[in-house]
Design an enzyme around this catalytic site. Structure first.
Site, PDB file in Angstrom:
ATOM      1  N   PRO A 154      31.738 -22.188   3.717  1.00 27.61           N
ATOM      2  CA  PRO A 154      32.293 -23.291   4.456  1.00 27.61           C
ATOM      3  C   PRO A 154      31.938 -23.641   6.017  1.00 27.61           C
ATOM      4  CG  PRO A 154      34.228 -21.960   4.161  1.00 27.61           C
ATOM      5  CD  PRO A 154      33.093 -21.331   3.456  1.00 27.61           C
ATOM      6  N   LYS A 186      29.261 -28.023   4.673  1.00 22.34           N
ATOM      7  CA  LYS A 186      28.171 -28.605   4.126  1.00 22.34           C
ATOM      8  C   LYS A 186      28.761 -29.184   2.450  1.00 22.34           C
ATOM      9  CE  LYS A 186      25.332 -29.483   6.901  1.00 22.34           C
ATOM     10  NZ  LYS A 186      26.003 -30.415   7.421  1.00 22.34           N
ATOM     11  N   TYR A 232      24.042 -29.862  11.287  1.00 21.28           N
ATOM     12  CA  TYR A 232      25.250 -30.098  11.158  1.00 21.28           C
ATOM     13  C   TYR A 232      25.708 -31.717  10.846  1.00 21.28           C
ATOM     14  CZ  TYR A 232      30.082 -29.137  11.950  1.00 21.28           C
ATOM     15  OH  TYR A 232      31.657 -29.167  12.062  1.00 21.28           O
TER      16      TYR A 232
HETATM   17  P1  RFL Z   1      35.439 -29.764  -7.192  1.00 23.47           P
HETATM   18  O1  RFL Z   1      35.943 -30.323  -5.821  1.00 23.47           O
HETATM   19  O2  RFL Z   1      35.430 -28.175  -7.343  1.00 23.47           O
HETATM   20  O3  RFL Z   1      35.663 -30.592  -8.202  1.00 23.47           O
HETATM   21  C1  RFL Z   1      35.559 -29.909  -9.751  1.00 23.47           C
HETATM   22  C2  RFL Z   1      36.481 -30.775 -10.419  1.00 23.47           C
HETATM   23  O4  RFL Z   1      36.161 -30.486 -11.723  1.00 23.47           O
HETATM   24  C3  RFL Z   1      37.462 -30.090 -12.551  1.00 23.47           C
HETATM   25  N1  RFL Z   1      37.157 -29.450 -13.511  1.00 23.47           N
HETATM   26  C4  RFL Z   1      37.193 -29.744 -15.014  1.00 23.47           C
HETATM   27  N2  RFL Z   1      37.706 -30.949 -15.670  1.00 23.47           N
HETATM   28  C5  RFL Z   1      37.637 -30.979 -16.751  1.00 23.47           C
HETATM   29  N3  RFL Z   1      37.150 -29.834 -17.574  1.00 23.47           N
HETATM   30  C6  RFL Z   1      37.035 -28.718 -16.931  1.00 23.47           C
HETATM   31  N4  RFL Z   1      36.612 -27.702 -17.893  1.00 23.47           N
HETATM   32  C7  RFL Z   1      36.738 -28.613 -15.712  1.00 23.47           C
HETATM   33  N5  RFL Z   1      36.577 -27.535 -14.668  1.00 23.47           N
HETATM   34  C8  RFL Z   1      36.750 -27.955 -13.520  1.00 23.47           C
HETATM   35  C9  RFL Z   1      38.278 -29.407 -11.470  1.00 23.47           C
HETATM   36  O5  RFL Z   1      39.722 -29.566 -11.890  1.00 23.47           O
HETATM   37  C10 RFL Z   1      37.958 -30.217 -10.218  1.00 23.47           C
HETATM   38  O6  RFL Z   1      39.005 -31.381  -9.863  1.00 23.47           O
HETATM   39  O7  RFL Z   1      33.892 -29.999  -7.022  1.00 23.47           O
HETATM   40  P2  RFL Z   1      32.926 -31.218  -6.279  1.00 23.47           P
HETATM   41  O8  RFL Z   1      33.624 -32.443  -6.968  1.00 23.47           O
HETATM   42  O9  RFL Z   1      31.392 -30.827  -6.475  1.00 23.47           O
HETATM   43  O10 RFL Z   1      33.211 -31.324  -4.881  1.00 23.47           O
HETATM   44  C11 RFL Z   1      32.878 -30.090  -4.084  1.00 23.47           C
HETATM   45  C12 RFL Z   1      33.895 -30.170  -2.807  1.00 23.47           C
HETATM   46  O11 RFL Z   1      34.973 -29.892  -3.335  1.00 23.47           O
HETATM   47  C13 RFL Z   1      33.292 -28.749  -1.948  1.00 23.47           C
HETATM   48  O12 RFL Z   1      32.093 -28.716  -1.820  1.00 23.47           O
HETATM   49  C14 RFL Z   1      33.927 -28.730  -0.615  1.00 23.47           C
HETATM   50  O13 RFL Z   1      35.171 -28.773  -0.590  1.00 23.47           O
HETATM   51  C15 RFL Z   1      33.506 -27.439   0.239  1.00 23.47           C
HETATM   52  N6  RFL Z   1      33.827 -27.568   1.326  1.00 23.47           N
HETATM   53  C16 RFL Z   1      33.463 -28.036   2.594  1.00 23.47           C
HETATM   54  N7  RFL Z   1      32.680 -29.137   2.432  1.00 23.47           N
HETATM   55  C17 RFL Z   1      32.156 -30.112   3.434  1.00 23.47           C
HETATM   56  O14 RFL Z   1      31.417 -30.742   3.317  1.00 23.47           O
HETATM   57  N8  RFL Z   1      32.754 -29.890   4.860  1.00 23.47           N
HETATM   58  C18 RFL Z   1      33.781 -29.069   4.980  1.00 23.47           C
HETATM   59  O15 RFL Z   1      34.283 -29.068   6.069  1.00 23.47           O
HETATM   60  C19 RFL Z   1      34.149 -28.045   4.158  1.00 23.47           C
HETATM   61  N9  RFL Z   1      35.207 -27.301   3.997  1.00 23.47           N
HETATM   62  C20 RFL Z   1      35.136 -26.645   1.710  1.00 23.47           C
HETATM   63  C21 RFL Z   1      35.557 -26.468   3.027  1.00 23.47           C
HETATM   64  C22 RFL Z   1      35.678 -25.803   0.791  1.00 23.47           C
HETATM   65  C23 RFL Z   1      36.410 -25.070   0.920  1.00 23.47           C
HETATM   66  N10 RFL Z   1      37.170 -24.247  -0.065  1.00 23.47           N
HETATM   67  C24 RFL Z   1      38.192 -24.120  -0.586  1.00 23.47           C
HETATM   68  C25 RFL Z   1      36.250 -23.485  -1.219  1.00 23.47           C
HETATM   69  C26 RFL Z   1      36.890 -25.646   3.342  1.00 23.47           C
HETATM   70  C27 RFL Z   1      37.200 -24.690   2.235  1.00 23.47           C
HETATM   71  C28 RFL Z   1      38.256 -23.954   2.594  1.00 23.47           C
HETATM   72  C1  PHB Z   2      38.026 -28.159   7.842  1.00 28.20           C
HETATM   73  O1  PHB Z   2      38.566 -27.816   6.803  1.00 28.20           O
HETATM   74  O2  PHB Z   2      38.478 -28.746   8.783  1.00 28.20           O
HETATM   75  C2  PHB Z   2      36.659 -27.457   8.355  1.00 28.20           C
HETATM   76  C3  PHB Z   2      36.232 -26.483   7.412  1.00 28.20           C
HETATM   77  C4  PHB Z   2      34.869 -25.728   7.438  1.00 28.20           C
HETATM   78  C5  PHB Z   2      34.357 -26.310   8.645  1.00 28.20           C
HETATM   79  C6  PHB Z   2      34.673 -27.342   9.491  1.00 28.20           C
HETATM   80  C7  PHB Z   2      35.761 -28.174   9.104  1.00 28.20           C
HETATM   81  O3  PHB Z   2      33.107 -25.672   8.718  1.00 28.20           O
END
Ligand code: RFL
Ligand code: PHB
Length: 394
Positions: free
Chosen positions: A296, A300, A388
């Protein structure tokens, strides 16, 4: 309630699946979204916070921009902290006017779910997809359970938006796909705090004690992260220890005080880079985290997911409107170019800012030299700022 056929079957109702459904609905292409979890869970899952300008534009154009426009916080830069010094990157000056918006993924998801349900478009919660078969036929089939009963959905196309642990990827024979991946020797401890952020913009802090990130959700809620060893138990981090460590990692030669408040969530998140190629096999396509994940540090993941489904929605609309598969045939290559750039940027941000347990003093000097280069060279700063704030969609 349970349609037996649709044009586009979408597995997963995270940001990728929901936005794809919205974009297809706007183009008059029938689709069904099948989401494993319930609505409350999907709406509360704490994740991303930073939206690139291109992501904001796509959400706005599809009608999901009203609340984001009111509540999103537009940021003109970030701060890098290292060697007890602070250096601000001015994004509009470095990129010809580009900015980012702080608006939580939870809020994007809530807005997209509300639009989908208001439009009466099919979105099933509690629908667990078991498998997808027939990728190389004209009619791939999704098998799923809903309310205790097994169902099948026959589709013209199936899109796997089911995240990193999803099942759709397995519809592509192992001989036809390859996953490139890298694990990192550290994780993030992420917390939410009911306290106004102590900074106007995000702070990415390199320190000998490890990385720290100071982000926010709203003017009254802070989002904070600490680098921790893999396998860390959040229970080993009482609130005071977290605040002390955040303060220590962001220390400057000049006084800087971090405001403290009650922590409302605490979780440890592993970091990984992975890309599965190709993103299409026959009539099955992969989008978002189902195809690729990034650590993260570059913010992206969500933005890549939005880019994928924007490209894919155009391609599926072209098939629907004209019968041409030209854009669809190019889908995987079009997306992978951008995906690999984001993979590199996320890897670069991660390895430049974190301190590995076995890191040598030589490695640390290289990191500090790189950060100093960004702080003193407009070219190096512009390279970071362009990546970014987001590269053009195609
Ligand atoms: P998701 O969000 O994982 O959604 C997938 C969905 O599929 C469901 N699913 C199923 N449904 C039916 N049948 C099955 N067999 C299934 N298996 C799974 C799940 O329940 C879920 O609802 O993927 P999607 O939609 O591609 O979205 C991707 C984003 O969620 C992810 O890339 C971001 O959250 C990553 N990320 C960040 N991205 C940014 O662009 N900016 C950020 O600041 C940022 N910060 C982060 C992040 C990810 C984090 N974590 C927890 C990995 C910060 C964190 C802490
Ligand atoms: C956020 O969750 O606010 C977040 C996570 C990763 C980043 C920036 C912001 O790089």
């Amino acid at each position: 309630m349970h349609p037996s056929h649709t044009k586009v079957g979408i597995v997963g109702g995270g940001p990728s699946g929901l936005l794809l459904a919205r974009l297809l609905h706007r183009s008059g292409v029938d689709c069904v979204v099948l989401e494993n979890r319930d609505r409350a869970y999907v709406e509360q899952r704490q994740r991303a916070g930073i939206l690139e300008q291109g992501t904001v534009d796509v959400l706005r154009e599809c009608g999901a921009g009203a609340r984001m426009g009111r509540e999103g916080l537009v940021h003109d830069g970030i701060e890098l902290r290292y060697d007890r010094r602070a250096h601000r990157l001015d994004f509009p000056a470095l990129t010809g006017g580009r900015r980012v918006t702080v608006y939580a993924q939870t809020e994007v998801v809530k807005d997209l779910i509300a639009l989908q349900l208001d439009a009466g478009a099919p979105l099933l919660f509690g629908a667990q997809v078991l498998d997808v078969t027939g990728a190389d036929t004209e009619r791939p089939v999704i098998r799923y359970t809903h309310q205790g009963r097994e169902q099948t959905l026959t589709c013209d196309y199936v899109v796997g938006c089911d995240g990193f642990h999803g099942v759709t990827r397995h519809a592509v024979p192992e001989t036809e796909r390859r996953t490139y991946e890298r694990a990192y020797p550290y994780s993030w401890l992420g917390v939410l705090a009911d306290v106004p952020p102590s900074c106007d913009e995000l702070i990415y802090a390199h320190s000998p004690r490890g990385f720290a990130l100071f982000s926010m959700r709203t003017p009254t809620v802070s989002r904070l992260y600490l680098q921790v060893p893999n396998g860390t138990d959040p229970a080993d981090w009482p609130d005071d220890r977290i605040w002390d460590e955040l303060q220590a990692r962001a220390a400057l030669d000049t006084p800087w005080k971090l405001e403290r408040g009650p922590l409302t969530a605490k979780a440890v998140l592993p970091m990984r880079s992975a890309v599965t190629e190709p993103m299409r096999y026959g009539r099955v396509l992969l989008a978002g985290d189902a195809a690729h994940i990034v650590p993260p540090t570059g913010a992206k993941g969500l933005n890549l997911a939005v880019a994928d489904v924007t490209v894919l929605a155009r391609a599926l609309a072209q098939v629907h409107d004209t019968g041409s598969t030209e854009l669809l045939d190019a889908y995987s290559d079009t997306c992978l170019r951008r995906v690999w750039r984001a993979e590199h940027f996320s890897y670069f941000m991660t390895t430049t800012l974190h301190t590995a347990a076995d890191q040598s003093p030589f490695d640390t000097r290289l990191q500090l030299s790189q950060l100093d280069r960004i702080a003193t060279s407009p070219h190096a700063a512009a390279e970071l700022a362009e990546n970014y704030t987001g590269l053009p969609l195609v």
